[in-house]
Design a protein around this motif. Structure first.
Motif, short mmCIF file in Angstrom:
data_model
loop_
_atom_site.label_atom_id
_atom_site.label_comp_id
_atom_site.label_asym_id
_atom_site.label_seq_id
_atom_site.Cartn_x
_atom_site.Cartn_y
_atom_site.Cartn_z
N THR A 57 0.83 -1.20 0.00
CA THR A 57 0.00 0.00 0.00
C THR A 57 0.87 1.25 0.00
OG1 THR A 57 -0.18 -0.30 2.41
CG2 THR A 57 -2.03 -1.02 1.05
N ALA A 58 0.36 2.29 -0.63
CA ALA A 58 1.16 3.48 -0.90
C ALA A 58 1.25 4.42 0.28
CB ALA A 58 0.59 4.23 -2.10
N ILE A 59 2.48 4.82 0.60
CA ILE A 59 2.71 6.03 1.38
C ILE A 59 3.36 6.99 0.39
CG2 ILE A 59 4.87 5.07 2.32
CD1 ILE A 59 4.46 6.93 4.74
N THR A 60 2.68 8.07 0.09
CA THR A 60 3.09 8.94 -1.01
C THR A 60 3.97 10.09 -0.51
OG1 THR A 60 1.09 10.31 -0.81
CG2 THR A 60 1.00 8.42 -2.30
N VAL A 61 4.90 10.48 -1.39
CA VAL A 61 5.80 11.59 -1.09
C VAL A 61 5.87 12.50 -2.31
CG1 VAL A 61 8.11 12.31 -0.39
CG2 VAL A 61 7.20 10.10 0.39
N LYS A 62 5.63 13.78 -2.11
CA LYS A 62 5.85 14.77 -3.16
C LYS A 62 7.01 15.65 -2.72
CE LYS A 62 3.55 18.29 -6.00
NZ LYS A 62 3.92 17.60 -7.27
N THR A 63 8.04 15.71 -3.53
CA THR A 63 9.22 16.47 -3.15
C THR A 63 9.71 17.29 -4.33
OG1 THR A 63 11.44 16.33 -2.18
CG2 THR A 63 10.83 14.62 -3.76
N ARG A 64 10.46 18.31 -4.04
CA ARG A 64 11.05 19.05 -5.16
C ARG A 64 12.14 18.18 -5.78
NH1 ARG A 64 16.00 21.73 -4.33
NH2 ARG A 64 16.75 21.76 -2.17
N PRO A 65 12.36 18.30 -7.07
CA PRO A 65 13.35 17.46 -7.74
C PRO A 65 14.72 17.55 -7.07
CG PRO A 65 12.03 18.59 -9.37
CD PRO A 65 11.63 19.15 -8.04
N GLY A 66 15.31 16.38 -6.84
CA GLY A 66 16.66 16.34 -6.30
C GLY A 66 16.75 16.40 -4.80
N HIS A 72 13.19 10.46 3.45
CA HIS A 72 13.77 9.92 4.69
C HIS A 72 12.70 9.82 5.77
CE1 HIS A 72 18.12 9.42 4.19
NE2 HIS A 72 18.07 10.44 3.34
N LYS A 73 11.90 10.87 5.90
CA LYS A 73 10.86 10.86 6.92
C LYS A 73 9.82 9.78 6.63
CE LYS A 73 8.68 12.22 10.58
NZ LYS A 73 9.24 11.90 11.92
N ALA A 74 9.47 9.61 5.36
CA ALA A 74 8.49 8.60 4.99
C ALA A 74 8.99 7.20 5.35
CB ALA A 74 8.20 8.68 3.49
N ILE A 75 10.26 6.94 5.16
CA ILE A 75 10.83 5.64 5.53
C ILE A 75 10.70 5.40 7.03
CG2 ILE A 75 13.00 4.35 5.72
CD1 ILE A 75 13.79 5.54 3.02
N ASP A 76 10.86 6.45 7.81
CA ASP A 76 10.79 6.31 9.27
C ASP A 76 9.36 6.09 9.77
OD1 ASP A 76 13.50 6.56 9.48
OD2 ASP A 76 13.48 8.64 10.18
N ILE A 77 8.37 6.63 9.09
CA ILE A 77 6.99 6.52 9.59
C ILE A 77 6.17 5.45 8.87
CG2 ILE A 77 7.00 8.95 10.30
CD1 ILE A 77 5.23 9.57 7.89
N ALA A 78 6.71 4.89 7.79
CA ALA A 78 5.96 3.86 7.05
C ALA A 78 5.79 2.61 7.89
CB ALA A 78 6.69 3.53 5.76
N GLU A 79 4.69 1.92 7.68
CA GLU A 79 4.43 0.65 8.34
C GLU A 79 4.93 -0.50 7.48
OE1 GLU A 79 0.25 0.53 9.04
OE2 GLU A 79 0.31 2.04 10.64
N PRO A 80 5.23 -1.64 8.09
CA PRO A 80 5.63 -2.81 7.29
C PRO A 80 4.58 -3.11 6.22
CG PRO A 80 6.04 -3.22 9.61
CD PRO A 80 5.29 -1.91 9.54
N GLY A 81 5.05 -3.35 5.01
CA GLY A 81 4.15 -3.61 3.90
C GLY A 81 3.81 -2.39 3.08
N ASP A 82 4.21 -1.20 3.53
CA ASP A 82 3.97 0.01 2.75
C ASP A 82 4.99 0.12 1.62
OD1 ASP A 82 1.81 0.89 4.19
OD2 ASP A 82 2.95 2.27 5.45
N VAL A 161 -1.64 8.70 -7.83
CA VAL A 161 -1.54 7.72 -6.75
C VAL A 161 -1.97 8.40 -5.46
CG1 VAL A 161 -0.06 6.13 -5.47
CG2 VAL A 161 0.40 6.58 -7.90
N ASN A 162 -2.91 7.79 -4.77
CA ASN A 162 -3.38 8.31 -3.49
C ASN A 162 -2.83 7.50 -2.33
OD1 ASN A 162 -5.42 10.50 -4.16
ND2 ASN A 162 -6.17 8.83 -5.44
N PRO A 163 -2.65 8.12 -1.18
CA PRO A 163 -2.19 7.36 -0.01
C PRO A 163 -3.13 6.19 0.27
CG PRO A 163 -2.24 9.72 0.45
CD PRO A 163 -2.90 9.54 -0.87
N GLY A 164 -2.55 5.02 0.51
CA GLY A 164 -3.34 3.84 0.81
C GLY A 164 -3.71 2.99 -0.38
N ASP A 165 -3.51 3.50 -1.62
CA ASP A 165 -3.78 2.71 -2.81
C ASP A 165 -2.91 1.46 -2.82
OD1 ASP A 165 -5.66 4.46 -3.77
OD2 ASP A 165 -4.39 5.33 -5.33
N LEU A 166 -3.39 0.44 -3.52
CA LEU A 166 -2.63 -0.80 -3.67
C LEU A 166 -1.76 -0.71 -4.91
CD1 LEU A 166 -2.03 -3.75 -2.92
CD2 LEU A 166 -4.08 -4.40 -4.21
#
Length: 231
Positions: A57-66, A72-82, A161-166
């Protein structure tokens, strides 16, 4: 007041873990066929791992290029299987993830990376089974300044892609299944699997009916110049 462009939001809804597992042996062409062939991340993103299927399931991140601060923050807060899905604008000037982030993500039980941008340390990815899809490769590292957003709707090579999508990724690419459609889609996919098995058997038995081809050509007004064909 919401700080649009630099914020971290929760995932309000995601596909159930049990249902996610049901998709583990489903191929992306069957998913695509039953989503009218438009719910797919474009072919610009290619797999960079040696083996392993991406399902999660998606944890989405929008960032400026580069920049990968929010990744990094998304990796820390993501749940197993995300799955970490990053809209970096398709830019390949700087890498968004590398081996260090790969190791942390794998330790945290993250299911894979989808990067609309570049990666580096490709040997670490290409020799392993941690799924990663990206636009390209560069040795140039990222910046870590922000801004960016986590768990907002993003666009990855033309696909929303929306958060939580498969997300399902295999050798043919990446399919996106909206949260609300996953359960009904699985039923349709299983039906298509059975239909294709019947087709395979008819091929093996030399009983396959190919009359639909000439019928379709006739309906479309095709002119036959070969006398062996009768319409």
């Amino acid at each position: 007041m919401s700080n649009i462009g630099f914020r971290i939001l929760p995932i309000k809804r995601k596909v159930d873990k049990e249902l996610v597992e049901e998709f583990r042996n489903v191929v992306t062409p069957h998913i695509s066929d039953n989503l009218n062939r438009i719910h797919a991340i474009g072919s610009k993103l290619r797999p960079y791992h040696k083996e392993g299927k991406l399902v999660g399931t998606a944890i989405t991140v929008k960032t400026r290029p580069g920049d990968n601060l929010l990744v990094h923050k998304a990796i820390d807060i993501a749940e197993p299987g995300d799955v970490i899905v990053v809209d970096a604008g398709g830019d390949t000037t700087n890498a968004i993830v590398g081996e260090i982030m790969l190791r942390i993500a794998r330790r945290n039980g993250i299911a894979g990376f989808i990067i609309d941008g570049a990666i580096r340390d490709t040997k670490a990815f290409m020799e392993g089974d941690f799924p990663v899809y990206a636009v390209g490769v560069t040795h140039r590292g990222p910046y870590k300044d922000g801004p960016g957003e986590i768990n907002v709707p993003i666009s990855v090579d033309g696909m929303c892609v929306n958060p939580g999508d498969l997300l399902i990724g295999d050798e043919d690419g990446i399919a996106v299944v909206p949260v609300e459609s996953a359960r009904d889609l699985l039923v349709k996919v299983r039906q298509q699997e059975q239909k294709e098995l019947e087709i395979f058997r008819s091929i093996d038995n030399n009983t396959i009916d190919r009359s639909w081809i000439d019928e379709t050509l006739k309906q479309r007004g095709c002119e036959f110049n070969d006398n062996t064909h009768k319409v």
